[in-house]
Scaffold this active site. Structure first.
Site, short mmCIF file in Angstrom:
data_model
loop_
_atom_site.label_atom_id
_atom_site.label_comp_id
_atom_site.label_asym_id
_atom_site.label_seq_id
_atom_site.Cartn_x
_atom_site.Cartn_y
_atom_site.Cartn_z
N GLY A 1 -3.03 3.61 -2.74
CA GLY A 1 -2.88 2.55 -3.72
C GLY A 1 -2.74 1.20 -3.02
O GLY A 1 -2.15 1.11 -1.94
N CYS B 1 0.84 -1.21 0.00
CA CYS B 1 0.00 0.00 0.00
C CYS B 1 0.87 1.25 0.00
O CYS B 1 2.01 1.23 0.49
CB CYS B 1 -0.91 0.05 1.24
SG CYS B 1 -2.09 -1.30 1.36
N ASP B 2 0.32 2.34 -0.51
CA ASP B 2 0.98 3.63 -0.42
C ASP B 2 -0.08 4.72 -0.43
O ASP B 2 -1.06 4.64 -1.17
CB ASP B 2 1.94 3.86 -1.59
CG ASP B 2 2.79 5.10 -1.37
OD1 ASP B 2 3.77 5.02 -0.62
OD2 ASP B 2 2.45 6.15 -1.95
N SER B 3 0.12 5.73 0.42
CA SER B 3 -0.86 6.80 0.56
C SER B 3 -0.26 8.17 0.27
O SER B 3 0.90 8.42 0.60
CB SER B 3 -1.45 6.81 1.98
OG SER B 3 -2.08 5.59 2.28
#
Length: 469
Positions: free
Chosen positions: A191, A154-156
Site C-alpha cells: 500500500g 507504505c506497508d507490505s
C-alpha cells in the site's frame, strides 16, 4: 523546482529504492500501532481483521503512517508560523576580524568549537518573520507554498495459500515460512499513500506482484534463516538481498516487492500536483557524522537531505549544509513568571564533545527554515512536542556560509512537555534547574553563550509574564 520527499518509514530497503531512483528522502518514523489501526478499521466495517482484504489492510496502514508523520509536521509548521519576537543576529567573525586579519581570525577559532568568548560580537535584530524570509520578503519554509513537501507512507504484506504472512521475528517461525515458500508462488501487496503538505492533497494506491520461488534444499533454508535476513521482513524473504537467489520469476513491479513501487509512486506524486523529476536530489555524496574529513558514511548512519559538513569561514567544519538549529525550552513559575528550568541534552559519548550538556538540535533539512528545523529536531531528539510550546525569540550565530539558530521557547500556559531521549544521540534529556546550568559540563558554544541566553530568557519571561495570569 526542488521538492522534498519525506519517507514515513525506517525501512532501509524503501530508502534504497528511492536513493537508487535519484531521491534522497527525509526519514521520519511514524510510530503507528499497526495492530490497533487495523483492528479499529475492521471494527468500523463490522468484520474481523482476517476478513479485511489484504489490499485494504496494506492501504489502511500506509495511510495511517503517512497521516501520523503529516500530523507531526503540521504541528511543527503551526508553531513556527505562530513564532513571535525578534531574531537577534550575531556575527562573531566580524568582531574577530575588526581586530585581526582574516587568516588570523581563522587561526583564532580553528582550534576550538564555536568559542567566541572574549570577542565583542556585533549584533543586529529583526522580527522572526523577517529572519525566515527571502530577499523579496517572502516567508521561506515548509509552509511557504503548495508544492510540497510530500510524505509517502507504505506497508507490505505477503499472501501465500490465501494466508497473509507478516514478519516472523524469530528463527523457528522463519524456518517454517521459508519451507512453505520453497517451490511455491505467492503475492506481495504494498500500500502507498502520498500527502502533499503544501496543498493538502492525498493520493493512494496498492501495487501487486506475483513471486515464484525456487525449490530450496534443507541446507539452503537453514543457512538463509541463520543469516537473519528473513526474520524482520514481510513474507520472510527479500528480493534485493540473499533471498534474491531463490526467486525464479516476478510477475509485476520488482520495486514493489522491495517495499515501494516506483511506477505507482510516480503516479501518486503526479496526482498531488508534483512532477516526479522535481524530487530528484541525490548527489551521491555521503558524510560520516563523526568525522569531517571522511567522505564515506558508516553503514548504520542514515544520510538525509541537509546532512553534511560545511567548511566554515571560521576555519572549522560545522554540521548542516543548510545550517543547524535547536530549541532552548524554558519552564516558568506560574505565580512569579520567572524561569525555573530549561530542557537540556546530555550528549552521547560518541558525538562531538560527547558527555557535555547542550540543547537538542541538529542539521536543518532541505525545505525547512531555521525555526521549523529547530522544532522538528527537538521533537525527534528530545520529545519536545511543538503543540505544547510557543516560540518567543531566537538567536542566529551567523558565520557567513553557515549559521546556528537557537530558538527560545516557553511551555504554553496549562501545557506540559515531558522530555525524553528518543534516539541514541543523547545519554539523557532532562529539565535542569536554571541555577544549575552553569554547574554542568557544557558544550563549548553553550558555555560561551549561556550568560547571554540566561539574561535574554529573563527579559523574555518579563515581557510575557501577563500571559500566565
Amino acid at each position: 523546482m526542488s521538492v522534498s520527499l519525506i519517507l514515513a518509514s525506517q525501512s532501509p530497503s524503501r530508502q534504497r529504492v528511492l536513493v537508487d531512483a535519484g531521491i534522497r528522502p527525509v526519514i521520519r518514523v511514524s510510530h503507528v500501532d499497526e495492530d490497533a489501526v487495523v483492528a479499529e478499521e475492521a471494527a468500523k466495517r463490522h468484520v474481523s481483521v482476517d476478513e479485511l482484504p489484504i489490499a485494504d489492510r496494506v492501504q489502511i496502514l500506509a495511510k495511517a503512517k503517512a497521516e501520523s508523520v503529516a500530523r507531526a509536521y503540521r504541528a511543527v509548521m503551526q508553531t513556527a508560523m505562530e513564532a513571535r519576537g525578534d531574531c537577534v543576529v550575531g556575527r562573531p567573525l566580524d568582531g574577530v576580524i575588526h581586530s585581526k586579519n582574516v587568516e588570523n581570525a581563522r587561526e583564532q577559532t580553528s582550534a576550538i568549537t564555536r568559542d567566541f568568548s572574549g570577542v565583542d560580537v556585533p549584533k543586529t535584530s529583526e522580527p522572526i518573520a523577517a529572519s525566515v524570509a527571502n530577499a523579496a520578503g517572502e516567508r521561506q519554509g515548509l509552509a511557504s507554498g503548495d508544492g510540497g513537501p510530500l510524505i509517502i507512507g507504505c506497508d507490505s504484506m505477503f499472501l501465500l495459500h490465501g494466508e497473509a504472512l507478516g514478519k516472523p521475528h524469530n528463527a523457528e517461525v522463519a524456518r517454517e515460512r521459508v519451507h512453505e515458500l520453497s517451490g511455491n508462488t505467492g503475492e506481495l501487496y504494498t500500500g502507498h499513500c502520498v500527502i502533499n503538505l503544501g496543498n493538502g492533497e492525498v493520493a493512494q494506491g496498492v501495487s501487486r506482484a506475483t513471486v515464484h520461488f525456487a525449490q530450496m534444499s534443507d541446507e539452503e533454508i537453514d543457512a538463509y534463516v541463520a543469516s537473519g535476513e528473513p526474520l524482520e521482513v514481510a513474507g520472510s524473504f527479500t528480493l534485493e538481498g540473499l533471498g534474491g537467489a531463490f526467486i525464479e520469476r516476478i510477475d509485476g513491479d520488482p520495486s514493489g516487492i522491495i517495499g515501494l513501487s516506483l511506477p505507482l509512486a510516480r503516479t501518486l506524486v503526479n496526482r498531488v500536483g508534483v512532477e516526479w523529476t522535481d524530487l530528484w536530489n541525490e548527489t551521491g555524496q555521503h558524510f560520516d557524522i563523526d568525522d569531517p574529513a571522511s567522505t564515506v558514511a558508516p553503514k548504520e548512519n542514515v544520510h538525509q537531505p541537509g546532512d553534511g559538513w560545511v567548511q566554515c569561514n571560521c576555519g572549522r567544519a560545522h554540521w548542516g549544509l543548510n545550517g543547524a538549529a535547536g530549541v532552548l525550552l524554558a519552564r516558568r513559575d506560574a505565580q512569579t513568571g520567572l524561569v525555573t528550568d530549561i530542557v537540556m541534552q546530555h550528549r552521547a559519548a560518541w558525538s562531538a564533545e560527547g558527555g557535555t550538556w547542550g540543547i537538542p538540535g541538529g542539521a536543518i533539512a532541505d525545505g525547512e527554515n531555521a525555526i521549523e528545523g529547530a522544532l522538528r529536531e527537538s521533537y525527534e531528539e528530545a520529545n519536545i512536542t511543538p503543540e505544547d510550546i510557543e516560540v518567543v525569540g531566537s538567536y542566529r550565530e551567523d558565520h557567513g556560509n553557515w549559521a546556528y539558530t537557537t530558538v527560545f521557547a516557553f511551555e504554553k500556559p496549562g501545557h506540559t512537555v515531558i522530555p525524553a531521549a528518543n534516539d541514541d544521540e543523547s545519554m539523557e534529556i532532562a529539565w535542569v534547574p536554571i541555577d544549575d546550568v552553569p554547574n554542568r559540563k557544557l558544550l563549548t558554544a553553550m558555555k560561551t553563550d549561556w550568560p547571554h541566553f540566561a539574561k535574554r530568557l529573563e527579559q523574555l519571561a518579563e515581557e510575557h509574564a501577563s500571559e500566565l495570569l
